[in-house]
Design a protein around this motif. Structure first.
Motif, PDB file in Angstrom:
ATOM      1  N   THR A  62       0.825  -1.220   0.000  1.00  0.00           N
ATOM      2  CA  THR A  62       0.000   0.000   0.000  1.00  0.00           C
ATOM      3  C   THR A  62       0.855   1.264   0.000  1.00  0.00           C
ATOM      4  O   THR A  62       2.028   1.242   0.359  1.00  0.00           O
ATOM      5  CB  THR A  62      -0.909   0.069   1.249  1.00  0.00           C
ATOM      6  OG1 THR A  62      -0.096  -0.121   2.408  1.00  0.00           O
ATOM      7  CG2 THR A  62      -1.987  -0.967   1.212  1.00  0.00           C
ATOM      8  N   ARG A  63       0.194   2.372  -0.381  1.00  0.00           N
ATOM      9  CA  ARG A  63       0.826   3.692  -0.318  1.00  0.00           C
ATOM     10  C   ARG A  63       0.316   4.378   0.949  1.00  0.00           C
ATOM     11  O   ARG A  63      -0.888   4.637   1.062  1.00  0.00           O
ATOM     12  CB  ARG A  63       0.432   4.533  -1.532  1.00  0.00           C
ATOM     13  CG  ARG A  63       0.985   4.017  -2.851  1.00  0.00           C
ATOM     14  CD  ARG A  63       0.531   4.947  -3.970  1.00  0.00           C
ATOM     15  NE  ARG A  63       0.922   4.465  -5.280  1.00  0.00           N
ATOM     16  CZ  ARG A  63       2.091   4.725  -5.848  1.00  0.00           C
ATOM     17  NH1 ARG A  63       2.977   5.469  -5.210  1.00  0.00           N
ATOM     18  NH2 ARG A  63       2.380   4.266  -7.048  1.00  0.00           N
ATOM     19  N   PRO A  64       1.195   4.686   1.899  1.00  0.00           N
ATOM     20  CA  PRO A  64       0.724   5.319   3.137  1.00  0.00           C
ATOM     21  C   PRO A  64       0.343   6.791   2.975  1.00  0.00           C
ATOM     22  O   PRO A  64      -0.244   7.385   3.863  1.00  0.00           O
ATOM     23  CB  PRO A  64       1.907   5.165   4.094  1.00  0.00           C
ATOM     24  CG  PRO A  64       3.087   4.896   3.247  1.00  0.00           C
ATOM     25  CD  PRO A  64       2.628   4.342   1.948  1.00  0.00           C
ATOM     26  N   MET A  65       0.700   7.386   1.804  1.00  0.00           N
ATOM     27  CA  MET A  65       0.355   8.791   1.541  1.00  0.00           C
ATOM     28  C   MET A  65      -0.768   8.838   0.507  1.00  0.00           C
ATOM     29  O   MET A  65      -0.772   8.064  -0.439  1.00  0.00           O
ATOM     30  CB  MET A  65       1.554   9.537   0.973  1.00  0.00           C
ATOM     31  CG  MET A  65       2.787   9.531   1.835  1.00  0.00           C
ATOM     32  SD  MET A  65       2.603  10.531   3.301  1.00  0.00           S
ATOM     33  CE  MET A  65       2.440  12.160   2.590  1.00  0.00           C
ATOM     34  N   LYS A  66      -1.705   9.752   0.689  1.00  0.00           N
ATOM     35  CA  LYS A  66      -2.774   9.929  -0.298  1.00  0.00           C
ATOM     36  C   LYS A  66      -3.029  11.424  -0.456  1.00  0.00           C
ATOM     37  O   LYS A  66      -3.148  12.137   0.538  1.00  0.00           O
ATOM     38  CB  LYS A  66      -4.047   9.223   0.181  1.00  0.00           C
ATOM     39  CG  LYS A  66      -5.120   9.142  -0.892  1.00  0.00           C
ATOM     40  CD  LYS A  66      -6.312   8.353  -0.394  1.00  0.00           C
ATOM     41  CE  LYS A  66      -7.313   8.045  -1.471  1.00  0.00           C
ATOM     42  NZ  LYS A  66      -7.720   9.121  -2.334  1.00  0.00           N
ATOM     43  N   ASP A  67      -3.080  11.869  -1.688  1.00  0.00           N
ATOM     44  CA  ASP A  67      -3.328  13.291  -1.986  1.00  0.00           C
ATOM     45  C   ASP A  67      -2.375  14.222  -1.248  1.00  0.00           C
ATOM     46  O   ASP A  67      -2.756  15.280  -0.741  1.00  0.00           O
ATOM     47  CB  ASP A  67      -4.778  13.684  -1.638  1.00  0.00           C
ATOM     48  CG  ASP A  67      -5.801  12.858  -2.405  1.00  0.00           C
ATOM     49  OD1 ASP A  67      -5.469  12.425  -3.518  1.00  0.00           O
ATOM     50  OD2 ASP A  67      -6.905  12.639  -1.890  1.00  0.00           O
ATOM     51  N   SER A  78       6.832   4.039   9.726  1.00  0.00           N
ATOM     52  CA  SER A  78       7.715   2.891   9.412  1.00  0.00           C
ATOM     53  C   SER A  78       8.541   3.161   8.162  1.00  0.00           C
ATOM     54  O   SER A  78       9.735   2.861   8.112  1.00  0.00           O
ATOM     55  CB  SER A  78       6.884   1.621   9.168  1.00  0.00           C
ATOM     56  OG  SER A  78       6.146   1.295  10.299  1.00  0.00           O
ATOM     57  N   MET A  79       7.877   3.756   7.151  1.00  0.00           N
ATOM     58  CA  MET A  79       8.553   4.046   5.881  1.00  0.00           C
ATOM     59  C   MET A  79       9.678   5.063   6.093  1.00  0.00           C
ATOM     60  O   MET A  79      10.814   4.861   5.634  1.00  0.00           O
ATOM     61  CB  MET A  79       7.528   4.576   4.876  1.00  0.00           C
ATOM     62  CG  MET A  79       8.084   4.972   3.532  1.00  0.00           C
ATOM     63  SD  MET A  79       6.768   5.415   2.380  1.00  0.00           S
ATOM     64  CE  MET A  79       6.362   7.067   2.954  1.00  0.00           C
ATOM     65  N   LEU A  80       9.391   6.142   6.821  1.00  0.00           N
ATOM     66  CA  LEU A  80      10.413   7.161   7.070  1.00  0.00           C
ATOM     67  C   LEU A  80      11.575   6.601   7.896  1.00  0.00           C
ATOM     68  O   LEU A  80      12.738   6.882   7.607  1.00  0.00           O
ATOM     69  CB  LEU A  80       9.798   8.367   7.787  1.00  0.00           C
ATOM     70  CG  LEU A  80       9.018   9.360   6.915  1.00  0.00           C
ATOM     71  CD1 LEU A  80       8.356  10.425   7.762  1.00  0.00           C
ATOM     72  CD2 LEU A  80       9.921  10.023   5.880  1.00  0.00           C
TER      73      LEU A  80
END
Length: 334
Positions: A62-67, A78-80
Motif C-alpha cells: 500500500t501507499r501510506p500517503m494519499k493526496d 515505518s517508511m520514514l
C-alpha cells in the motif's frame, strides 16, 4: 558523528531525501508491503513497489500517503524510519533537523501528522514548508526578488499552482488531481472500452510511453496485456496516443482551470512579469507529454518544463537547508 540536516520530499508517489552536503541520496516509491496477518512490514520503497498487484492475499502493498497527506500514520512512520536508517543520517550524539514539504492547502491537523511522523522517525527539529515554493527554488527561480514567478507542481497526489514574489506565495491553489489520477483515468478507459482489466503499473507504462494531452502531438502505440472481463482469460490489445488523449482530457482540464484561477487572482504587475518569465512546470506530472503545450495555449503565456522536474522539490529543500538557521526564527516552525 553528528546528525546532519535533511530535506524530505514526502510525495504520494515517491519519497526523495536530500542530505546537506551530500545532495539527493534517496529516490524511492512511497510504498510499504506488509503481512496482513502479522501486521509486520516486509518491504519498503523500490522492493515493495515491485510487489504491487503481484502478492498473495496475506501480503498487502500500500501507499501510506494519499493526496499529498498521510493516510496511514503508522505505515508512514515505518517508511520514514526505514529510509532514514538506510541513508545513515543519525549521529551518535544528535538527531538530524528535518525540513519536510507539504501541499499548500492542508489543514493544521494534517500538518501536525506530518510533523509527528518525522519526529517519531528520528528528527530533532522538524520544519514544514509549502511544496510549490520549494519546487520553485529547486527549479532555479529567483523567488526572493520583487517580481512574479509562477510554478505548477504536478505530483502524484496533488497539483499545486502558485505565484511567488519576495520569497513568499502571493496566490495559490492545490487540487487533488495529479499523476495517480491520470493512471486511474487510463485504467477505467481501458476497462470501459476494451472490457480489459489492467494493473496500475501497466496504466503508468501507457502514460509514460504513449500518452499525450495535446491533440495530435504524439502518434505512438503500445501493446498491453490484461485480463478479459468476459472470458476471464489473458488478452493483448493495442492502445494508441489519440485514445489516451481523449481519456485524459477531462482530468487535465482541472489543472488548466486551477492555473487560470490563480492567474486571475494575481496582481496585474506580477501578471506582467509572468508573461516575460513564463510558467515553470515541476513534479513528475510535468513529464506528461504535451502538458506544456496545452497550458501555453490555454494560459496564453510561455510554459517551460524545469530541468529534472521530479527532483525540483528535493533540490529546493537542499537550498533551504543551507539557510535553515536564518529561517528557524521565522514562521516556518509552526
Amino acid at each position: 558523528m553528528f546528525g546532519r540536516d535533511i530535506g524530505i520530499d514526502l510525495g504520494t508517489a515517491n519519497v526523495l531525501i536530500h542530505v546537506k552536503g551530500r545532495g539527493i541520496v534517496l529516490d524511492e516509491p512511497s510504498v510499504v508491503a506488509m503481512d496482513a496477518n502479522e501486521g509486520k512490514v516486509l518491504a519498503v520503497g523500490e522492493e515493495a513497489f515491485r510487489m504491487v498487484g503481484r502478492t498473495p492475499g496475506n501480503i498487502v502493498a500500500t501507499r501510506p500517503m494519499k493526496d499529498g497527506v498521510i493516510a496511514n500514520f503508522d505505515l508512514t512512520e515505518s517508511m520514514l524510519k526505514h529510509f532514514l536508517a538506510k541513508i545513515q543520517v543519525k549521529g551518535l550524539f544528535s538527531k538530524p533537523r528535518i525540513l519536510i514539504c507539504c501541499p499548500t492547502n492542508i489543514t493544521s491537523v494534517e500538518q501536525k501528522a506530518i510533523r509527528e511522523a518525522a519526529e517519531k522517525s528520528g528528527g530533532k527539529n522538524v520544519y514544514l514548508e509549502e511544496e510549490p515554493k520549494v519546487a520553485a527554488i529547486g527549479a532555479g527561480m529567483e523567488i526572493f526578488q520583487p517580481s512574479g514567478n509562477m510554478v505548477v507542481d504536478i505530483g502524484g497526489g496533488t497539483t499545486d499552482v502558485a505565484v511567488l514574489s519576495m520569497g513568499d506565495i502571493v496566490t495559490a491553489s492545490s487540487i487533488k488531481v495529479a499523476g495517480d489520477q491520470f493512471d486511474q483515468e487510463i485504467l477505467s478507459y481501458i476497462k470501459k472500452k476494451y472490457k480489459l482489466l489492467i494493473g496500475e503499473r501497466t496504466a503508468e507504462q501507457i502514460k509514460m510511453e504513449v500518452a499525450t494531452v495535446f491533440p495530435g502531438a504524439r502518434q505512438e502505440e503500445i501493446d498491453i496485456r490484461g485480463r478479459d472481463m468476459v472470458s476471464g482469460l489473458p488478452r493483448t490489445i493495442t492502445v494508441y496516443s489519440k485514445e489516451i488523449e481523449e481519456a485524459l482530457k477531462e482530468t487535465v482540464s482541472h489543472i488548466v482551470h486551477a492555473s487560470k484561477l490563480v492567474l486571475e487572482r494575481t496582481p496585474p504587475e506580477l501578471s506582467a512579469d509572468i508573461i516575460d518569465r513564463g510558467v515553470i512546470l515541476t513534479g513528475g506530472g510535468a513529464l506528461l507529454h504535451g502538458i506544456d503545450q496545452l497550458l501555453a495555449e490555454q494560459l496564453k503565456v510561455p510554459v517551460l518544463i524545469a530541468e529534472e522536474p521530479m527532483h525540483c522539490v528535493a533540490k529546493g529543500t537542499g537550498i533551504l537547508l543551507e539557510n535553515l538557521d536564518k529561517m528557524s526564527n521565522k514562521k516556518i516552525k509552526l
